[in-house]
Design a protein around this motif. Structure first.
Motif, PDB file in Angstrom:
ATOM      1  N   PHE A  38       1.192  -1.214   0.051  1.00  0.00           N
ATOM      2  CA  PHE A  38       0.279  -0.078   0.062  1.00  0.00           C
ATOM      3  C   PHE A  38       1.145   1.277   0.093  1.00  0.00           C
ATOM      4  O   PHE A  38       1.925   0.935   0.496  1.00  0.00           O
ATOM      5  N   GLY A  69       2.191  -0.114  -3.957  1.00  0.00           N
ATOM      6  CA  GLY A  69       0.179  -0.047  -3.462  1.00  0.00           C
ATOM      7  C   GLY A  69      -0.589  -0.252  -4.940  1.00  0.00           C
ATOM      8  O   GLY A  69       0.573  -0.501  -5.838  1.00  0.00           O
ATOM      9  N   ALA A 159     -12.534   2.420   0.451  1.00  0.00           N
ATOM     10  CA  ALA A 159     -10.747   2.656  -0.452  1.00  0.00           C
ATOM     11  C   ALA A 159     -10.453   2.268  -1.478  1.00  0.00           C
ATOM     12  O   ALA A 159      -9.752   2.101  -2.112  1.00  0.00           O
ATOM     13  N   SER A 163     -11.626  -3.342  -0.322  1.00  0.00           N
ATOM     14  CA  SER A 163     -10.911  -3.210   0.666  1.00  0.00           C
ATOM     15  C   SER A 163     -12.078  -3.839   1.747  1.00  0.00           C
ATOM     16  O   SER A 163     -12.697  -4.399   1.624  1.00  0.00           O
ATOM     17  N   GLY A 187      -8.469   4.434  -3.224  1.00  0.00           N
ATOM     18  CA  GLY A 187      -7.484   4.479  -1.081  1.00  0.00           C
ATOM     19  C   GLY A 187      -8.208   5.647  -0.192  1.00  0.00           C
ATOM     20  O   GLY A 187      -9.359   6.091  -0.602  1.00  0.00           O
TER      21      GLY A 187
END
Length: 324
Positions: A38, A69, A159, A163, A187
Motif C-alpha cells: 500500500f 501499492g 478505499a 477493500s 485509497g
C-alpha cells in the motif's frame, strides 16, 4: 570409475547442502527488503516502518521499506510471492491482501496458500463506521432508520473495490437491510476527504486513519469493531453491543515471505518480530495506532489467515461481491 563419479556427485550435493545450511546459519548477512503493498502514510505503512526499525536492531541488518501499492494491495503482495525465497524479501500481509482479496477477487496474481508463508502476526486494529456531521444520525439505529426512509439515496465510501471498508459496507447493508450506494475511491485518503466535505454520507475505515478526524469533530463515529469500548471513544458502542456480530471483526497486520523460504529463516524472522514487539517504542506507536500487539508463532498466524479467509468468503458470498 562409476563409483568414483557417484562419490563426486554425492560430495557435490553434500557440499551444496552444507553451503545452504551455512548461509541460513549466517542469515541475515545483508539488508532485507520489506514490501508494503500500500502507499506510504497509511496504517500498514506506519506499522511496517516501526516494526522494521525494531527488527533491524535484533537482526543487525537494515530492513528497507518498499511501497508497492495498487489493486487493493494485490500488486505488492504478488511481488512478495514472486521474490526469491531466501529471506531477503519479505512483506506485510493484511486482512485485505490475505483474506478479503482472495475471497472477493475473481482472479489474483498470487495464491495465499501456494505462494506465501506466514512469518508472524504483528497486531490487529478496530474498524469504525463514521458519518459526516451533517447527517442527522447520532447512532447506528438512527442511521438505519434514515437510510430506510430514502433507499438508494445515501452513499458510503471505501478505499476501493475489495477493500476492508468495501466489505464492511456491504456487510452493514446485509445486516441492517438497508440500500446504501457504494462509492469506491483509490485509497482511504480521498474517501476521508470526501466524507469530511460531505460528498459521501458514510465511511467505513480502520480506526487509526479516521480517529484524528473524529477527535476534531469532522466525522462522527457511530460504532467500532473492538471487543470492548475504547478509551479514546468511551461513548461509542461496539458492533457486538449493537448485535451486529458480522461486523465485529478486526483488521490485522502481519509479515509474510515467499512460500519456499526455508523454515529456519522463517523462525529467525519470527523470533526477531516477537522481540521487536516487546520494545517500548513499538508498543507506544502501536498504541497510538490503536493496534493490539499479538505476537505468536508462524502457525498461529497461518491459522488466523485461514479463519479470516473462511469468514470473508461467507461475507463476500452473502453480499454478492465480486471484483474482476
Amino acid at each position: 570409475m562409476l563409483a568414483q563419479c557417484r562419490a563426486i556427485a554425492v560430495f557435490a550435493v553434500l557440499s551444496i547442502a552444507g553451503h545452504a545450511a551455512a548461509a541460513q546459519d549466517l542469515y541475515p548477512s545483508r539488508p532485507i527488503t520489506m514490501i508494503v503493498p500500500f502507499a506510504a502514510g497509511g496504517s500498514t505503512d506506519v506499522i511496517a516502518r516501526v516494526v522494521a526499525e525494531a527488527m533491524r536492531d535484533v537482526l543487525e541488518q537494515p530492513i528497507v521499506i518498499e511501497n508497492r501499492g495498487g489493486a487493493g494491495g494485490s500488486i505488492g503482495t504478488a511481488a512478495i510471492a514472486q521474490a526469491a525465497p531466501d529471506g531477503y524479501t519479505i512483506g506485510m500481509g493484511t486482512a485485505s491482501t490475505l483474506a478479503i482479496n482472495p475471497a472477493a477477487y475473481k482472479s489474483l496474481p498470487y495464491n495465499i496458500v501456494r505462494d506465501l508463508k506466514p512469518v508472524g502476526l504483528i497486531a490487529s486494529v478496530p474498524n469504525v463506521i463514521t458519518v459526516n456531521p451533517s447527517v442527522r444520525a447520532k447512532s447506528v439505529a438512527e442511521l438505519v432508520a434514515l437510510a430506510k426512509l430514502q433507499p438508494g439515496k445515501m452513499t458510503y465510501g471505501s478505499a476501493g473495490n475489495g477493500s476492508v471498508s468495501h466489505l464492511m459496507g456491504e456487510q452493514f447493508k446485509v445486516a441492517t437491510g438497508t440500500d446504501i450506494v457504494h462509492v469506491p475511491y483509490r485509497g482511504v485518503g480521498p474517501a476521508l476527504n470526501d466524507a469530511v466535505a460531505g460528498q459521501i454520507f458514510i465511511l467505513f475505515d480502520n480506526l487509526p486513519t479516521s480517529l484524528p478526524l473524529i477527535q476534531a469533530d469532522k466525522l462522527r463515529a457511530l460504532a467500532v469493531s473492538s471487543p470492548t469500548r475504547l478509551e479514546d471513544l468511551p461513548d461509542i458502542p461496539t458492533f457486538a453491543e449493537l448485535n451486529l456480530d458480522g461486523l465485529d471483526w478486526m483488521a490485522f497486520f502481519g509479515i509474510v515471505a515467499p512460500a519456499r523460504t526455508p523454515q529456519s529463516i522463517i523462525e529467525r524472522l519470527n523470533a526477531a518480530l516477537a522481540q521487536a514487539l516487546t520494545s517500548t517504542q513499538v508498543a507506544e506507536i502501536l498504541a497510538k495506532q490503536h493496534a493490539f500487539p499479538q505476537p505468536g508463532p508462524p502457525g498461529e498466524f497461518a491459522a488466523l489467515i485461514d479463519r479470516e479467509f473462511t469468514r470473508m468468503k461467507r461475507a463476500v458470498t452473502a453480499a454478492k461481491i465480486e471484483v474482476p
